[in-house]
Write a protein that holds these residues in place. Structure first.
Motif, short mmCIF file in Angstrom:
data_model
loop_
_atom_site.label_atom_id
_atom_site.label_comp_id
_atom_site.label_asym_id
_atom_site.label_seq_id
_atom_site.Cartn_x
_atom_site.Cartn_y
_atom_site.Cartn_z
N ARG A 49 0.68 -1.22 0.11
CA ARG A 49 0.00 0.08 -0.19
C ARG A 49 0.71 1.14 0.07
O ARG A 49 0.66 2.35 -0.83
N TYR A 59 2.17 1.85 -3.52
CA TYR A 59 1.17 2.17 -4.35
C TYR A 59 0.67 3.84 -4.28
O TYR A 59 0.74 4.44 -5.21
N LYS A 88 1.75 6.35 -7.27
CA LYS A 88 0.66 7.04 -7.93
C LYS A 88 0.95 8.59 -7.41
O LYS A 88 0.43 9.28 -8.63
N PRO A 122 1.84 -2.99 -7.36
CA PRO A 122 1.49 -1.37 -6.63
C PRO A 122 2.54 -0.39 -7.30
O PRO A 122 2.03 0.86 -7.31
#
Lengths: 154, 367
Positions: free
Chosen positions: B24, B27, B31, B68
């Protein structure tokens, strides 16, 4: 954090692998030497330095050293560097020690590089670079690395 | 170099406990970089991931990182050592001419998931040092610190001052989490003694962290940003094992620095700043001396970001140093900005008592 919250947020995963490594002829000769209360090093044919514990490749000049022609060092030597440990690191965690542990880098007589060992029989505040020390062996020995128990002041 | 290559963008996450799994964390990190630059995973030619199986706690540490970061079914490779090696690998890939863009992503969670000092236990000689149980990351650092102070005729006050300066600098850096505004040498001197003269306050903080760098060829870099930071030289060197090595006069950082400077065509004294991975306070002056710089850096600011004291996530750490140089060279370092920074050096280390050292020299001008 409640017990339930702790269970759902993290889980502890200990893994204990066991490896049965071969120590090789150099360290095998060294350990057998300790069993006779002798500390052996390997002498570099190129740079002449004596490395303890013995090994195949000289870390100082990369020459190949002989596993059979080991030379005896010590049992006396000189403290080159030291630290007084107030903690131990056990499986990655810091644990406080009740009694400080002195770790010393000892250059044995006849050796060129220091050997790390525990230093006992001296107040930590009295340890100094240049201090003369001697090896103390376990009695009787058991042909194990721990046969070289520690060093103490001469 | 065969081509001009630049760092185009950086993103970092550093925390004592990031409160989410690695996947996570990666990610969210990547992102945010894609969104800032305005690209997608389709624009990345090669991914260089930087993580470690021991840190991750399972084999092939990058196996769950591909999705991710957007590398699923794309060209991807991994480095297990410090991030400077990963960035160097990405540079080499772009220099090959086969790739125009590379995304380098390093991470580990030493703050909340694993115990960083275990890493060094795994690097010890298995049939000797691991058997004796005397060496560990902290006892080795204590021995190195003592040897340094003795050689220079200095007192532990020096270590307290170095740590305090870095902690205070880190407080000005929003990407660091361990800063302490107004940190004093007395604060550091009051922390627990570990292995004399090393105190808790002289050590890097356990960190959950990740860092992503977008690296691109000249043509691509100019399309992606108006303000790239150019990679001008890299160098690395691995020294022999402890203890026959001199841990105060560190030959490998000297060689790494000289190689990078020769490639960059500058002298190390031309640097405006150095971002050092000094995991322990005494390592900062040892590194500076290895680079041929005075103990205060001289003309070069020393780790204005707070260095490894602000955050030190294994694998990500070297990338964070490069990211901080990028911020400085593009004038986006905020309160830690070194005015007119033109040349910067990022450093990463690995191994017992800095056995391995790698550096990257970057510049604001294309050159």
């Amino acid at each position: 954090m409640t017990a339930l919250e702790r269970i759902v947020t993290t889980s502890v995963v200990p893994l204990d692998f066991t490896y049965n490594y071969r120590v090789g002829p150099y360290l095998e000769n060294y350990i057998q030497g300790l069993g006779r209360k002798k500390i052996l090093g390997s002498k570099c044919p190129d740079c002449g330095k004596v490395v303890v514990p013995p090994r195949k490749v000289c870390g100082l000049c990369n020459a190949i050293m002989d596993a059979e022609g080991l030379v005896e060092c010590g049992p006396e030597g000189t403290v080159d560097n030291f630290t007084v440990g107030h903690v131990a690191v056990v499986k990655g965690l810091i644990e406080k020690l009740d009694v400080p542990q002195v770790l010393a880098m000892v250059v044995l007589d006849g050796a060129s590089v220091p050997l790390l060992a525990e230093l006992k029989g001296v107040e930590p505040s009295a340890v100094a670079r240049g201090m003369k020390v001697k090896a103390v062996f376990r009695d009787p020995t058991e042909n194990d690395l721990s046969d070289l128990s520690h060093f103490e002041p001469v | 170099m065969q081509r001009k290559v630049a760092v185009v963008a950086q993103k970092q996450i550093n925390s004592a406990d990031v409160g989410m799994p690695r996947e996570r964390m990666l990610y969210e990190l990547v992102k945010s970089l894609y969104e800032e630059v305005g690209i997608s995973r389709d624009d990345i030619d090669t991914f260089v991931l930087c993580s470690n199986d021991f840190n991750a706690g399972h084999t092939i540490s990058n196996v769950f990182e591909d999705c991710p970061v957007g590398a699923y079914m794309k060209d991807e490779t991994k480095v297990e050592a410090d991030g400077v090696w990963a960035a160097t690998y990405a540079l080499a890939r772009i220099l090959s001419g086969l790739y125009e863009t590379a995304l380098v992503v390093g991470n580990s969670q030493g703050g909340s998931v694993m115990r960083p000092y275990l890493m060094m236990d795994y690097q010890l000689a298995p049939v000797y040092d691991r058997q004796l149980g005397l060496l560990n990351e902290l006892s080795a650092a204590g021995l190195q610190a003592h040897a340094f102070l003795a050689k220079k005729g200095l007192t532990p006050d020096t270590l307290d001052e170095i740590a305090a300066r870095n902690l205070a600098d880190a407080a000005k850096n929003p990407d660091a989490f361990n800063g302490k505004a107004g940190a004093s040498a007395a604060d550091v001197a009051a922390t627990d003694m570990l292995y004399e003269p090393l105190r808790k306050g002289h050590c890097y903080p356990f960190t959950d962290g990740a860092c992503a760098l977008l690296i691109a060829s000249e043509e691509k870099a100019k399309k992606l940003t108006d303000r790239p930071a150019w990679i001008r030289g890299v160098g690395d060197s691995i020294d022999t094992y402890y203890p026959e090595r001199d841990v105060v006069d560190v030959k490998s950082v000297k060689l790494a620095g000289e190689r990078a400077a020769a490639m960059a065509g500058i002298g190390l004294k031309d640097l405006d700043l150095v971002e050092l991975s000094a995991k322990f306070a005494h390592q900062e002056p040892i590194l500076l001396e290895g680079l041929g710089l005075p103990a205060d850096g001289g003309a070069a600011s020393v780790s204005p970001s707070g260095g490894a004291f602000g955050a030190y996530a294994f694998n990500a750490a070297g990338l964070v140093r490069i990211a901080e140089c990028f911020k400085q060279l593009t004038g986006s370092a905020g309160d830690t900005q070194v005015e007119g920074a033109g040349y910067a050096l990022a450093h990463g280390q690995d191994g017992l008592c800095m056995q391995h050292n790698a550096v990257m020299i970057m510049s604001s001008e294309e050159g």
